[in-house]
Every structure is written in structure tokens, then in C-alpha cells.
Write a protein that holds these residues in place. Structure first.
Motif, PDB file in Angstrom:
ATOM      1  N   PHE A  73       7.996 -13.302   2.198  1.00  0.00           N
ATOM      2  CA  PHE A  73       6.791 -11.962   1.596  1.00  0.00           C
ATOM      3  C   PHE A  73       6.618 -11.423   2.789  1.00  0.00           C
ATOM      4  O   PHE A  73       6.165 -10.738   3.887  1.00  0.00           O
ATOM      5  CB  PHE A  73       6.004 -12.294   1.600  1.00  0.00           C
ATOM      6  CG  PHE A  73       5.782 -13.273  -0.282  1.00  0.00           C
ATOM      7  CD1 PHE A  73       5.725 -12.599  -1.223  1.00  0.00           C
ATOM      8  CD2 PHE A  73       5.268 -14.289   0.104  1.00  0.00           C
ATOM      9  CE1 PHE A  73       6.544 -13.264  -2.718  1.00  0.00           C
ATOM     10  CE2 PHE A  73       6.032 -15.191  -1.503  1.00  0.00           C
ATOM     11  CZ  PHE A  73       6.621 -14.373  -2.573  1.00  0.00           C
ATOM     12  N   ASP A  74       7.608  -9.961   2.612  1.00  0.00           N
ATOM     13  CA  ASP A  74       7.394  -8.510   3.301  1.00  0.00           C
ATOM     14  C   ASP A  74       6.198  -7.879   2.941  1.00  0.00           C
ATOM     15  O   ASP A  74       6.256  -7.330   1.775  1.00  0.00           O
ATOM     16  CB  ASP A  74       8.891  -7.706   2.963  1.00  0.00           C
ATOM     17  CG  ASP A  74       9.917  -8.431   4.381  1.00  0.00           C
ATOM     18  OD1 ASP A  74      10.488  -8.509   5.358  1.00  0.00           O
ATOM     19  OD2 ASP A  74      11.163  -9.044   3.392  1.00  0.00           O
ATOM     20  N   MET A  75       5.515  -7.923   3.645  1.00  0.00           N
ATOM     21  CA  MET A  75       3.985  -7.677   3.244  1.00  0.00           C
ATOM     22  C   MET A  75       3.956  -5.526   3.877  1.00  0.00           C
ATOM     23  O   MET A  75       4.239  -5.590   4.936  1.00  0.00           O
ATOM     24  CB  MET A  75       2.900  -8.064   3.925  1.00  0.00           C
ATOM     25  CG  MET A  75       2.703  -9.132   3.391  1.00  0.00           C
ATOM     26  SD  MET A  75       1.697  -9.980   2.238  1.00  0.00           S
ATOM     27  CE  MET A  75      -0.038  -9.208   2.184  1.00  0.00           C
ATOM     28  N   GLN A  76       3.603  -4.951   2.315  1.00  0.00           N
ATOM     29  CA  GLN A  76       3.200  -3.624   3.311  1.00  0.00           C
ATOM     30  C   GLN A  76       1.922  -3.249   3.231  1.00  0.00           C
ATOM     31  O   GLN A  76       1.331  -2.879   2.182  1.00  0.00           O
ATOM     32  CB  GLN A  76       4.301  -2.547   2.024  1.00  0.00           C
ATOM     33  CG  GLN A  76       5.383  -3.136   2.121  1.00  0.00           C
ATOM     34  CD  GLN A  76       7.101  -2.258   2.923  1.00  0.00           C
ATOM     35  OE1 GLN A  76       6.139  -1.878   4.009  1.00  0.00           O
ATOM     36  NE2 GLN A  76       7.313  -3.986   2.930  1.00  0.00           N
ATOM     37  N   LEU A  77       1.138  -3.810   4.366  1.00  0.00           N
ATOM     38  CA  LEU A  77       0.336  -3.333   4.135  1.00  0.00           C
ATOM     39  C   LEU A  77      -0.587  -2.563   4.349  1.00  0.00           C
ATOM     40  O   LEU A  77      -2.258  -1.884   3.929  1.00  0.00           O
ATOM     41  CB  LEU A  77      -0.984  -3.890   5.884  1.00  0.00           C
ATOM     42  CG  LEU A  77      -0.056  -5.527   6.629  1.00  0.00           C
ATOM     43  CD1 LEU A  77      -0.192  -5.925   7.559  1.00  0.00           C
ATOM     44  CD2 LEU A  77      -0.447  -6.349   4.871  1.00  0.00           C
ATOM     45  N   ASP A  78       0.248  -0.838   4.323  1.00  0.00           N
ATOM     46  CA  ASP A  78      -0.319   0.074   4.111  1.00  0.00           C
ATOM     47  C   ASP A  78      -0.033   0.470   2.538  1.00  0.00           C
ATOM     48  O   ASP A  78      -0.528   1.910   2.398  1.00  0.00           O
ATOM     49  CB  ASP A  78      -0.274   1.294   4.947  1.00  0.00           C
ATOM     50  CG  ASP A  78       1.568   0.935   4.946  1.00  0.00           C
ATOM     51  OD1 ASP A  78       1.722   0.002   4.886  1.00  0.00           O
ATOM     52  OD2 ASP A  78       2.113   2.216   6.065  1.00  0.00           O
ATOM     53  N   LYS A  79       0.567  -0.153   2.387  1.00  0.00           N
ATOM     54  CA  LYS A  79       0.722   0.591   0.503  1.00  0.00           C
ATOM     55  C   LYS A  79       0.006  -0.586  -0.851  1.00  0.00           C
ATOM     56  O   LYS A  79       0.716  -1.589  -1.095  1.00  0.00           O
ATOM     57  CB  LYS A  79       2.284   0.492  -0.110  1.00  0.00           C
ATOM     58  CG  LYS A  79       3.071   1.788   1.073  1.00  0.00           C
ATOM     59  CD  LYS A  79       4.352   1.613   1.108  1.00  0.00           C
ATOM     60  CE  LYS A  79       5.266   2.273   1.823  1.00  0.00           C
ATOM     61  NZ  LYS A  79       6.970   2.415   1.791  1.00  0.00           N
ATOM     62  N   GLY A 105       4.347 -17.729   4.145  1.00  0.00           N
ATOM     63  CA  GLY A 105       5.649 -16.894   5.549  1.00  0.00           C
ATOM     64  C   GLY A 105       5.580 -15.371   5.194  1.00  0.00           C
ATOM     65  O   GLY A 105       5.739 -15.136   3.779  1.00  0.00           O
ATOM     66  N   MET A 106       4.956 -14.438   5.937  1.00  0.00           N
ATOM     67  CA  MET A 106       4.990 -12.907   5.638  1.00  0.00           C
ATOM     68  C   MET A 106       5.635 -12.743   7.316  1.00  0.00           C
ATOM     69  O   MET A 106       5.254 -13.016   8.062  1.00  0.00           O
ATOM     70  CB  MET A 106       3.789 -12.593   5.332  1.00  0.00           C
ATOM     71  CG  MET A 106       2.333 -13.585   4.596  1.00  0.00           C
ATOM     72  SD  MET A 106       0.728 -12.643   4.813  1.00  0.00           S
ATOM     73  CE  MET A 106       0.766 -13.857   2.568  1.00  0.00           C
ATOM     74  N   ARG A 107       5.996 -11.808   7.028  1.00  0.00           N
ATOM     75  CA  ARG A 107       5.889 -10.242   7.443  1.00  0.00           C
ATOM     76  C   ARG A 107       5.791  -9.118   7.467  1.00  0.00           C
ATOM     77  O   ARG A 107       5.738  -8.446   6.272  1.00  0.00           O
ATOM     78  CB  ARG A 107       8.522  -9.778   7.762  1.00  0.00           C
ATOM     79  CG  ARG A 107       8.637 -11.271   7.620  1.00  0.00           C
ATOM     80  CD  ARG A 107       9.100 -11.978   9.356  1.00  0.00           C
ATOM     81  NE  ARG A 107       9.516 -12.927   9.282  1.00  0.00           N
ATOM     82  CZ  ARG A 107       8.664 -14.121   9.160  1.00  0.00           C
ATOM     83  NH1 ARG A 107       8.163 -14.872   8.831  1.00  0.00           N
ATOM     84  NH2 ARG A 107       9.823 -14.996   9.039  1.00  0.00           N
ATOM     85  N   LEU A 108       4.783  -8.829   8.792  1.00  0.00           N
ATOM     86  CA  LEU A 108       4.072  -7.844   7.920  1.00  0.00           C
ATOM     87  C   LEU A 108       4.198  -6.299   8.385  1.00  0.00           C
ATOM     88  O   LEU A 108       4.487  -6.597   9.823  1.00  0.00           O
ATOM     89  CB  LEU A 108       2.339  -8.216   8.758  1.00  0.00           C
ATOM     90  CG  LEU A 108       2.129  -9.016   8.173  1.00  0.00           C
ATOM     91  CD1 LEU A 108       0.793  -9.788   9.850  1.00  0.00           C
ATOM     92  CD2 LEU A 108       2.211  -9.771   6.972  1.00  0.00           C
ATOM     93  N   HIS A 109       3.947  -5.242   7.743  1.00  0.00           N
ATOM     94  CA  HIS A 109       4.815  -3.885   7.910  1.00  0.00           C
ATOM     95  C   HIS A 109       3.827  -3.025   7.226  1.00  0.00           C
ATOM     96  O   HIS A 109       2.751  -3.217   6.994  1.00  0.00           O
ATOM     97  CB  HIS A 109       6.010  -3.195   7.178  1.00  0.00           C
ATOM     98  CG  HIS A 109       6.762  -4.731   6.742  1.00  0.00           C
ATOM     99  ND1 HIS A 109       7.767  -4.203   8.293  1.00  0.00           N
ATOM    100  CD2 HIS A 109       6.863  -5.845   6.344  1.00  0.00           C
ATOM    101  CE1 HIS A 109       8.781  -5.293   7.424  1.00  0.00           C
ATOM    102  NE2 HIS A 109       8.589  -6.547   6.487  1.00  0.00           N
ATOM    103  N   GLU A 110       3.653  -1.804   8.545  1.00  0.00           N
ATOM    104  CA  GLU A 110       3.071  -0.770   8.671  1.00  0.00           C
ATOM    105  C   GLU A 110       3.420   0.382   9.070  1.00  0.00           C
ATOM    106  O   GLU A 110       4.340   0.813  10.088  1.00  0.00           O
ATOM    107  CB  GLU A 110       2.041  -1.051   8.996  1.00  0.00           C
ATOM    108  CG  GLU A 110       0.748  -1.728   8.845  1.00  0.00           C
ATOM    109  CD  GLU A 110      -0.630  -1.867   9.058  1.00  0.00           C
ATOM    110  OE1 GLU A 110      -1.599  -1.370   8.547  1.00  0.00           O
ATOM    111  OE2 GLU A 110      -0.519  -2.147  10.706  1.00  0.00           O
ATOM    112  N   ALA A 111       3.259   1.556   7.895  1.00  0.00           N
ATOM    113  CA  ALA A 111       4.383   2.425   8.789  1.00  0.00           C
ATOM    114  C   ALA A 111       5.487   2.940   8.110  1.00  0.00           C
ATOM    115  O   ALA A 111       6.464   2.685   9.514  1.00  0.00           O
ATOM    116  CB  ALA A 111       3.431   3.810   9.340  1.00  0.00           C
ATOM    117  N   GLY A 112       5.674   1.665   8.147  1.00  0.00           N
ATOM    118  CA  GLY A 112       7.388   1.708   7.647  1.00  0.00           C
ATOM    119  C   GLY A 112       8.076   0.049   9.036  1.00  0.00           C
ATOM    120  O   GLY A 112       9.244  -0.013   8.584  1.00  0.00           O
ATOM    121  N   LYS A 113       7.074  -0.218  10.152  1.00  0.00           N
ATOM    122  CA  LYS A 113       7.528  -1.327  11.375  1.00  0.00           C
ATOM    123  C   LYS A 113       6.961  -2.303  10.542  1.00  0.00           C
ATOM    124  O   LYS A 113       6.329  -2.538  10.536  1.00  0.00           O
ATOM    125  CB  LYS A 113       7.512  -0.298  11.822  1.00  0.00           C
ATOM    126  CG  LYS A 113       8.145   1.182  12.286  1.00  0.00           C
ATOM    127  CD  LYS A 113       7.331   1.279  13.881  1.00  0.00           C
ATOM    128  CE  LYS A 113       8.322   3.428  13.868  1.00  0.00           C
ATOM    129  NZ  LYS A 113       8.126   4.156  14.857  1.00  0.00           N
TER     130      LYS A 113
END
Length: 282
Positions: A73-79, A105-113
Motif C-alpha cells: 500500500f501507498d500510504m499518505q500519512l498526512d492526508k 507492506g507499505m510505502r510511506l509518503h508525506e508532502a508528496g514524497k
């Protein structure tokens, strides 16, 4: 009142429906195609109960390969997840819980990065344990709630339910794990150094942070200690799922069963909140 979270949250809703139906049978008002968003109405008591399904509380999309899910999963931690957030202004009580979906399994994203990953081994990417995205997701969710002006005007109360551990033995759900104990553990038999307890502590820390930062009314239903002692309370091999034969369910809870106790604690919180509100008005 809306319950916001995963299928264990739905487990709580189903238990509560059984308890409330002894007083009044509700009208089934809405059900989406995947049975993830539900609404019931109790006309005599003018009470609406909702289930708002959310894997992570924040945005999280599964990566697909040739039309099939990859369990990454692609996670948007700030949304925050808008599917539940858009319902907040209509609520008097929001009961929030989560945790079990973070063991993927996760790919963690904040502010689009991308800022890290879970269950991965990628060069130049920081690998985190499950508690990191859980903490971030709760903080994002609680801050969104605190910033909800309509919620404050309505006097909405946010109740966090702490993590209810699964009890798989000799494997995970997909590697032959089972739960066939027939009695509860004593407190001395419970490992409070276990990762399940660490997740509960992360939740409690974020709850305390949200309460101290202000901007909303936050309460807690802390079931973690009690549920760690109930490895006997799961359906196990008797859950009757025709799509997943051969697997044991050691995550959800039998009904009637230990899950019914959660609503007793929730009622105690509601009574405390109501008494406090009444004194404040006086």
C-alpha cells in the motif's frame, strides 16, 4: 454515532446492534455494495448508528499488478481518509479504532514524497516498524478532528478504542495459525512486553497528545489489557467463511463474547460525558 475503522470496528458495531436490538429493532437505512458503509436508525430513540470503514484512517491505496492486488500500500500519512472525514460534521460521537491493516507492506509518503517503508528492503529508504505509520495516522486523524469547526460547534465527542490483539498460535492467519484455547489467560500469563501492547501505548500517547492540544473532546475505551487475556474469545476455525476455508479467524471476536464488554465501557464513557455536560450547563 459512527464507528470509524476496520473490520474489528465493524465487529464492535455488530455486537452493539445485538445489544441495542433487545430494546428496539432498528431500521436498516443504508448499505453500500461492499458492506463497508452502513447506517441504521432507531426511530423510538431517534438514534442513528453508522459504520464508516477505513483501513488506515489516512489515505492508503493498494498497488496493483496486472489487475491484481499486491498487498503493498501507498500510504499518505498526512492526508486523512475523506470517506469518513466528510461525515464528521453530522456526528455527536465518533468511535475510532485501527491497527490490524498496518501489518502489510507499505510505502510511506508525506508532502508528496516517500519518507520510508514497512516490511521492505529498499536502498536509501528508511525501514520502519508498524508503530510508526500507526502513530502518524492517528495524529493526522486526531488533528483533522480537532480542526473541525462544525464538530466543535456540535460538541462532538471522539472516543478512541485501543488495540485488541489477535491470538494466532503456531503461525499467522495464512500460514496455519490457529486459536483453540478454551479459557482465558491470567494476567501473569500475558506478555506486556509484546508488540501488541506497544501499539496500544502508541495509541494512548496520541490520544493524550490530542487531548492536551485541545480543539475537541477526546475520550478513550481502553480494552487492550482485557483482550490480551482472552485468546479463547475468537471464532477460530468456526467462523464459516465460504471464501477462505481452511483459515482460522483469531482476529475478530465471537458474539456473544468478550466484544460485548466494549459497549459496556463505551456506555460508561457516554454517561461520564453526559454528566459533565449537564454540570457545565448548570
Amino acid at each position: 454515532m459512527a464507528f470509524i475503522g476496520d473490520s474489528v470496528s465493524r465487529n464492535h458495531v455488530e455486537s452493539l446492534l445485538c445489544l441495542l436490538s433487545q430494546s428496539e429493532v432498528p431500521k436498516d437505512m443504508y448499505k453500500d455494495s461492499e458492506d463497508r458503509f452502513r447506517k441504521w436508525y432507531f426511530p423510538i430513540h431517534n438514534f442513528t448508528l453508522m459504520m464508516l470503514w477505513s483501513r488506515f484512517l489516512v489515505e492508503g491505496e493498494e498497488r496493483m499488478a496486472n489487475g491484481t492486488g499486491t498487498s503493498v500500500f501507498d500510504m499518505q500519512l498526512d492526508k486523512v481518509d475523506s470517506d469518513w472525514a466528510k461525515e464528521l460534521p453530522n456526528l455527536d460521537y465518533a468511535v475510532i479504532s485501527d491497527g490490524h491493516w498496518f501489518f502489510r507492506g507499505m510505502r510511506l509518503h508525506e508532502a508528496g514524497k516517500q519518507v520510508g517503508c514497512v516490511y521492505c528492503n529498499e536502498p536509501n529508504v528508511t525501514a520502519y516498524n508498524v508503530d510508526f505509520p500507526l502513530r502518524k495516522a492517528l495524529r493526522t486523524a486526531f488533528r483533522h478532528i480537532s480542526g473541525c469547526r462544525e464538530c466543535r460547534r456540535r460538541g462532538m465527542v471522539t472516543v478512541m478504542r485501543s488495540f485488541a490483539a489477535a491470538h494466532f498460535e503456531n503461525g499467522f492467519w495464512n500460514t496455519g495459525g490457529y486459536c483453540n484455547r478454551t479459557g482465558p489467560r491470567s494476567e501473569s500469563e500475558v506478555d506486556f512486553g509484546a508488540f501488541d501492547w506497544q501499539l496500544r501505548n502508541v495509541q494512548m500517547e496520541e490520544f493524550e497528545r490530542a487531548r492536551s492540544e485541545g480543539g475537541g473532546r477526546f475520550e478513550v475505551v481502553d480494552v487492550a489489557r482485557a483482550m490480551l487475556m482472552r485468546p479463547d474469545g475468537h471464532p477460530g476455525e468456526h467462523w464459516g467463511n465460504k471464501w477462505m476455508k481452511g483459515y482460522n479467524d483469531c482476529t475478530h471476536w465471537c458474539m456473544p463474547g468478550p466484544v460485548d464488554m466494549w459497549s459496556e465501557l463505551l456506555l460508561a464513557v457516554i454517561k461520564k460525558v453526559s454528566a459533565s455536560h449537564h454540570l457545565h450547563q448548570i
